[in-house]
Design an enzyme around this catalytic site. Sequence first.
Site, mmCIF file in Angstrom:
data_model
loop_
_atom_site.group_PDB
_atom_site.id
_atom_site.type_symbol
_atom_site.label_atom_id
_atom_site.label_comp_id
_atom_site.label_asym_id
_atom_site.label_seq_id
_atom_site.Cartn_x
_atom_site.Cartn_y
_atom_site.Cartn_z
ATOM 1 N N HIS A 218 40.544 12.079 41.115
ATOM 2 C CA HIS A 218 39.996 13.401 40.831
ATOM 3 C C HIS A 218 39.992 14.290 42.073
ATOM 4 O O HIS A 218 40.225 13.850 43.203
ATOM 5 C CB HIS A 218 38.572 13.293 40.264
ATOM 6 C CG HIS A 218 37.553 12.740 41.209
ATOM 7 N ND1 HIS A 218 37.040 13.450 42.279
ATOM 8 C CD2 HIS A 218 36.936 11.522 41.244
ATOM 9 C CE1 HIS A 218 36.156 12.714 42.920
ATOM 10 N NE2 HIS A 218 36.073 11.534 42.329
ATOM 11 N N CYS B 294 36.193 6.061 43.752
ATOM 12 C CA CYS B 294 37.267 6.867 43.172
ATOM 13 C C CYS B 294 38.397 7.096 44.169
ATOM 14 O O CYS B 294 38.271 6.822 45.364
ATOM 15 C CB CYS B 294 36.712 8.214 42.711
ATOM 16 S SG CYS B 294 35.545 8.085 41.336
#
Length: 367
Positions: free
Chosen positions: A296, A314
């Site tokens: 992301h 992430c």
Amino acid sequence: MLAACGSDPVPPAALATIAVPVANGTPINPTTPIVVDATGGTLTTVTVTNADGKQVTSQAAAGGKQWTTTEDLGYGHTYTVKATAVNADKVPTVKTFTVDTIAPSSTAYANVVPAPELVADVGIGIGQPMVVQFTAPVTNKAEVLKHLVVKTTPSQPGAWYWMDDQHVHYRGPNYWKPGTKIHLEADVYGVDLGDGVYGAEDTKVDYTVHDSWVAKADGATELLTVFHNGQQVKQMPMSLGEPDHPSHTGPHVISEKAAVTIMDSCTYGVCQGDPGYYRETVYNDLRISNDGEFVHSAPWSVGQQGAANVSHGCVNLSPADSKWMFDTFGIGDVVEITNSGGPPLPVWDIYGDWELSWAQWQAGGAQ
């Protein structure tokens, strides 16, 4: 009929007999056809109707000696069979029978993931396993596997693996070949799933595998390198999970996309007031595991991207690079993480399927 002069009278032909073998009072599986047999004659008419008067499709066979239904029946129904047969003298025999079908304690559906309508226009990536998700636990696993069929064009080997009592996945020894056509059938209607639960209906779906897209995230170099059909097309700085929250290693498969996601650490127990709590609106989100790992946009960590691992697991990218990834990658595409300092992605953590060797995977069908 008068006999010719000097000959004995010709006796009348015996009446035809009609039999329905399953009309014995014992409920049958609804996938079992109702067969009507005639002996000493020919069937002329047969109707099979349910309690509402709806007629079941059927057809004659064996030169009029047999008649059979050609569609599945319903659960917990009583069917009325009316049959007429004539003997050699065209004298009719008319019989009526009733046939009952089993009434399960409950039924369960075999849903497929991803939903075909989500990928109809774009296809799936090379890492996407076939997934059948039952709406109730399955205990007759070996029997159920006999009714799950996958056909690939071009042909590629594959095997099923039970993740738990309700989820079974199918993959091969390697990622799918780009352009592969995959046909999946879950023919579970009438199948005993166990504990009195039966399959509610059959399911058939088709998928097409699009081009190969693989992104390799190396925690040692802090670079994300993208390969299209095996050829490197892009490389970008990134940041993986910090030492206290390392990213899982191994192949990850994108399971969903969202242009905007609110990420809240309270979903895994770190709530407001706790050290490390966060609640962020995050853009260009590609989910790569169910425990909160995404690729992301992370504008707050651009200064560390390419230099240090600072995320909560992430793959952090700049806004521009994350937008390119979001526009390019889709469901079933692969993100392989190495040198993160974290443990391997668990096989049950969607989709940790590729963490297992082919031999380990093949053994999972026997669970």
